[in-house]
Design an enzyme around this catalytic site. Structure first.
Site, PDB file in Angstrom:
ATOM      1  N   HIS A 165      47.013  32.166 -29.298  1.00  6.86           N
ATOM      2  CA  HIS A 165      48.122  33.111 -29.099  1.00  6.86           C
ATOM      3  C   HIS A 165      49.435  32.387 -28.785  1.00  6.86           C
ATOM      4  O   HIS A 165      50.403  32.521 -29.541  1.00  6.86           O
ATOM      5  CB  HIS A 165      47.744  34.150 -28.040  1.00  6.86           C
ATOM      6  CG  HIS A 165      48.905  34.961 -27.547  1.00  6.86           C
ATOM      7  ND1 HIS A 165      49.636  35.774 -28.377  1.00  6.86           N
ATOM      8  CD2 HIS A 165      49.490  35.039 -26.329  1.00  6.86           C
ATOM      9  CE1 HIS A 165      50.607  36.340 -27.672  1.00  6.86           C
ATOM     10  NE2 HIS A 165      50.540  35.908 -26.433  1.00  6.86           N
TER      11      HIS A 165
ATOM     12  N   GLU B 202      51.192  34.088 -15.488  1.00  4.94           N
ATOM     13  CA  GLU B 202      50.552  35.395 -15.380  1.00  4.94           C
ATOM     14  C   GLU B 202      49.023  35.289 -15.329  1.00  4.94           C
ATOM     15  O   GLU B 202      48.365  35.945 -14.534  1.00  4.94           O
ATOM     16  CB  GLU B 202      50.970  36.242 -16.589  1.00  4.94           C
ATOM     17  CG  GLU B 202      50.178  37.510 -16.761  1.00  4.94           C
ATOM     18  CD  GLU B 202      50.986  38.740 -16.397  1.00  4.94           C
ATOM     19  OE1 GLU B 202      52.028  38.928 -17.009  1.00  4.94           O
ATOM     20  OE2 GLU B 202      50.556  39.480 -15.498  1.00  4.94           O
ATOM     21  N   ASP B 203      48.448  34.434 -16.162  1.00  7.72           N
ATOM     22  CA  ASP B 203      46.994  34.446 -16.356  1.00  7.72           C
ATOM     23  C   ASP B 203      46.223  33.301 -15.704  1.00  7.72           C
ATOM     24  O   ASP B 203      44.998  33.338 -15.665  1.00  7.72           O
ATOM     25  CB  ASP B 203      46.647  34.430 -17.858  1.00  7.72           C
ATOM     26  CG  ASP B 203      47.144  35.682 -18.562  1.00  7.72           C
ATOM     27  OD1 ASP B 203      47.433  36.666 -17.853  1.00  7.72           O
ATOM     28  OD2 ASP B 203      47.260  35.669 -19.792  1.00  7.72           O
TER      29      ASP B 203
ATOM     30  N   ASP C 174      56.292  37.107 -28.719  1.00  5.03           N
ATOM     31  CA  ASP C 174      55.018  37.347 -28.038  1.00  5.03           C
ATOM     32  C   ASP C 174      54.474  38.709 -28.464  1.00  5.03           C
ATOM     33  O   ASP C 174      53.338  38.863 -28.879  1.00  5.03           O
ATOM     34  CB  ASP C 174      55.270  37.295 -26.521  1.00  5.03           C
ATOM     35  CG  ASP C 174      54.045  37.672 -25.700  1.00  5.03           C
ATOM     36  OD1 ASP C 174      52.930  37.304 -26.088  1.00  5.03           O
ATOM     37  OD2 ASP C 174      54.228  38.336 -24.656  1.00  5.03           O
TER      38      ASP C 174
ATOM     39  N   HIS D  21      53.893  30.438 -21.969  1.00 10.78           N
ATOM     40  CA  HIS D  21      54.422  31.726 -21.497  1.00 10.78           C
ATOM     41  C   HIS D  21      53.409  32.588 -20.748  1.00 10.78           C
ATOM     42  O   HIS D  21      53.787  33.450 -19.970  1.00 10.78           O
ATOM     43  CB  HIS D  21      55.068  32.506 -22.643  1.00 10.78           C
ATOM     44  CG  HIS D  21      54.110  33.249 -23.518  1.00 10.78           C
ATOM     45  ND1 HIS D  21      53.540  32.711 -24.637  1.00 10.78           N
ATOM     46  CD2 HIS D  21      53.606  34.505 -23.429  1.00 10.78           C
ATOM     47  CE1 HIS D  21      52.739  33.582 -25.190  1.00 10.78           C
ATOM     48  NE2 HIS D  21      52.744  34.693 -24.483  1.00 10.78           N
TER      49      HIS D  21
END
Ligand code: MN
Length: 721
Positions: free
Chosen positions: A47, A75-76, A138, A71
């Protein structure tokens, strides 16, 4: 997409990239996303690599590519912005941080929240527009792989694209990205309409031949007249572009001039105008279809000459003529700034291109009505402009549907405030006249202290004009506003049968004002009077205060005899009974994941049902409950029937895509269905046969589990053993 492929793409791009920076970003992302897979099945790293690849295509710089690769890390994964700043640099960190924050904005259908979210997006964008460019790519890649999402999520995301992301891409002039985003979203939101239009476009087998012929004819003619460098090609409008005209504007497929277009790209301006004369000589131009976006660029920077002409067999088509610089801007928009630095004047130029974001933000700070803000932003995001002229020949661009009053205020607030009438092409027109492309408009002004009329607020369409009219009333007519505002709210209250005794009126209105965060009733009336507040909005508060007043009066006058209401037969939802509530949405808190048998308590969320926590959950402890939310906690207990689980065995046949087992057990866990045993084996025909024994409360429960499982993409059949 692999890193090797990305490297080849960068090598072939004609730009020089900082391979060290990008390689390091890739390594970190690969390591941290290791072992994680996307819903579509491929390793997660594909991704960020794909997003980076789209950005290389756009010609973005090394900093942007590195940030794109990382990116999703903050967040992950456990990577922090500080870490990226330390290991890379503050610029990359800023971009990753910005994209992360944009990702956390949850879209809601509530208008207040939408307006606030849009504001946050614009803020992020005004700091560094590359944040938004990464976010758009994205989202584009996520939409390309949308089949990994459940149908409802696909639709939600597609809607968000249509409402927010596509307009932003359009506003940034990034038409390629915008077209693809819209086409994918349309296919999700209206698959039948999409197919219909796509089919109509391609069915026309002769269309390609027709376009090829015109291209050859035009090319020959330009050659003959010395424009040998001209590049001529045909293009078909995007599916969504045609869909909008056919389905939304109700036009006939045959009446759309620009489904097929011919583009002519030349070296300089004079060649463009020469080419225009040549094509008008070859084909009959359609009157009123000529647009000169070169001398009057669209507000997103788009420049071209557009003309519609009638071909040999009476088929109309559009011709677009532009220079290469204009072409790049048309395709890449703001991103052309990075791709083709030549011809752009550095930062100043970028600044002026982004000025509208700041103007939008400033303008909306003046308004406190969320509807208004949202409308304003949305109409400013989709600048379908109309171009008109002042008597001196200056061009003014306004949104479609704008009136002569909008025009007057676009010139200057003083002109608007003194306006008494207008002439269009030399003739007097009514004050609500809607302007059209190419008209010459003259504003007729009266005495200095004339001032606008309140009715104008319902006529104008631009937020600029609205705000200027309001601020005039706010400043100039305080007393009058108070009278007007009081009359308006009194009338609305009478209409709603709300009668306040005279001796309580002042106190009542002061209370409404306080709830509207104003100091007193005079301020409230004034705001209503100049249009800063809408009567309908204030009525919510009025009703609220009125209800309380009624209840208080009841309590004081007559003692209420309390009787125990007959205990209603309560139904459990998800195995939980909530005190005093029948059917309501029940979900289990992620923070403590209560299981049957745990002591539980409910929390009434704002708009998404009751969330069940363990009594021991940190969030349910008295010291962590703020005053405001105190009343939202509610008693809850497990339904008795949950304890009487009985076992049911199912045979589930699913596609063997490597994720089926995980998906199905996750689905069961999410439904809070206990799994007693689970066996799976691959069958010869690439399928997975599973034997699963689960606990259910009753047949109804079992049927609902089966029907939910059946809705999963991977599931082929379910049989009860
Ligand atoms: Mn992402």
């Amino acid at each position: 997409m692999t890193y090797e492929e990305l490297k080849i793409q960068m090598d072939n791009s004609g730009h020089s990239y900082d391979e060290k920076l990008i390689g390091k970003a890739y390594e970190l992302a690969r390591e941290k996303h290791e072992g994680v897979f996307r819903k579509t099945g491929e390793p997660y790293i594909e991704h960020p690599l794909s997003v980076a690849s789209i950005l290389v295509d756009l010609g973005m710089d090394s900093t942007t590519i590195a940030a794109a690769l990382m990116h999703d890390l903050v967040e992950d994964t456990d990577v922090t912005v500080e870490q990226i700043e330390k290991e890379f640099n503050s610029e990359v960190a800023l971009l990753v941080d910005g994209v992360t924050k944009l990702g956390m904005i949850q879209f809601s259908s509530l208008e207040e929240e939408q307006a606030e979210n849009l504001r946050k997006m614009l803020l992020a964008m005004s700091k560094d527009v590359r944040v938004m460019i990464i976010k758009l790519c994205d989202r584009l890649h996520n939409m390309r792989t949308a089949e990994g999402w459940k149908p409802q999520k696909q639709r939600d995301k597609a809607k968000e694209v249509m409402d927010i992301y596509a307009p932003i891409a359009h506003r940034l002039g990034m038409s390629r990205i915008k077209d693809e985003l819209q086409d994918i979203s349309l296919r999700i939101l209206d698959p039948i309409g999409y197919e219909d239009v796509a089919h109509s476009i391609s069915r026309n087998g002769s269309a390609k031949e027709f376009v090829d012929n015109v291209v050859a004819e035009v090319k020959a003619k330009l050659d003959e007249f010395g424009l040998k460098d001209a590049t001529v090609f045909g293009r078909v409008k995007s599916v969504y572009g045609v869909y909008k005209k056919v389905y939304i504007l109700n036009r006939d497929f045959g009446d759309i001039y620009d489904i097929y277009a011919i583009r002519i790209i030349l070296n300089n301006l004079s060649e463009c105008y020469n080419a225009l004369m040549l094509v008008h000589d070859m084909y009959k131009p359609v009157p009123s279809r000529f647009k000169d976006y070169i001398s009057s660029p669209k507000s997103n920077g788009y420049q071209s000459l557009h003309t519609s002409v009638i071909g040999k067999d009476g088929v109309p088509f559009e011709i677009q003529i532009r220079t290469w610089d204009m072409h790049y801007t048309a395709e890449y928009g703001i991103a052309a700034h990075w791709k083709y630095k030549i011809g752009l004047q550095g930062e100043d130029n970028l600044d002026s291109k982004m000025a509208w974001v700041r103007q939008l933000l400033e303008r909306q700070q003046e308004s406190d009505d969320n509807d208004e803000i949202l409308q304003g932003i949305k109409s400013d995001l989709v600048p379908d402009d109309t171009y008109v002229f002042t008597p001196k020949g200056d061009v003014i661009s306004l949104p479609t549907g704008a009136t002569v009053i909008d025009f007057a205020y676009a010139i200057h607030s003083a002109v608007g405030n003194r306006m008494i009438g207008a002439k269009v092409n030399g003739k007097m027109v009514p004050i609500d006249y809607k302007i059209n492309n190419g008209e010459i408009i003259e504003v007729i002004t009266g005495p200095k202290d004339k001032g606008p009329s309140r009715d104008w607020l319902n006529i104008v369409v631009t937020s600029e004009a609205k705000n200027k009219i309001r601020s005039w009333f706010k400043k100039e007519r305080k007393e009058e506003n108070i009278v007007e505002g009081k009359a308006a709210i009194d009338k609305e209250m009478r209409r709603n049968l709300i009668n306040i005794p005279d001796d309580e009126y002042d106190e009542f209105m002061d209370e409404v004002a306080r709830r509207q965060k104003l100091n007193n009733k005079e301020e409230l009336f004034a705001a209503l009077g100049y249009g800063g507040l809408q009567t309908s909005k204030v009525m919510f508060k009025v009703r609220d205060v009125y209800d309380r007043m009624q209840k208080k009066a009841q309590r004081e006058s007559k003692p209420v005899v309390t009787t125990t209401p007959p205990r209603k037969k309560v139904r459990s939802v998800n195995g939980v009974i909530i005190e005093g509530m029948g059917d309501c949405l029940v979900k289990f808190a992620k923070c403590c994941q209560p299981l049957p048998g745990d002591d539980i308590i409910g929390f009434i969320t704002r708009g998404s049902g009751v969330s069940i926590h363990k009594k021991s959950c940190i969030n349910a402890q008295p010291e962590n409950i703020d005053e405001e939310n105190k009343n939202r906690w509610i008693a809850a207990y497990w339904a008795d029937d949950i304890k009487e689980d009985f076992k049911a065995s199912l045979e589930i046949v699913a596609l063997d895509n490597g994720m089926a087992l995980a998906d199905i057990s996750t689905a069961l866990t999410t439904m809070r269905v206990p799994i007693f045993s689970l066996n799976a084996k691959q069958t010869s025909d690439k399928r997975l046969a599973m034997n699963v024994t689960i606990g259910v409360t009753n047949t109804e429960h079992l049927m609902s589990i089966i029907s939910k499982l059946n809705k999963m993409k991977t599931v082929i059949s379910i049989t009860r053993m």
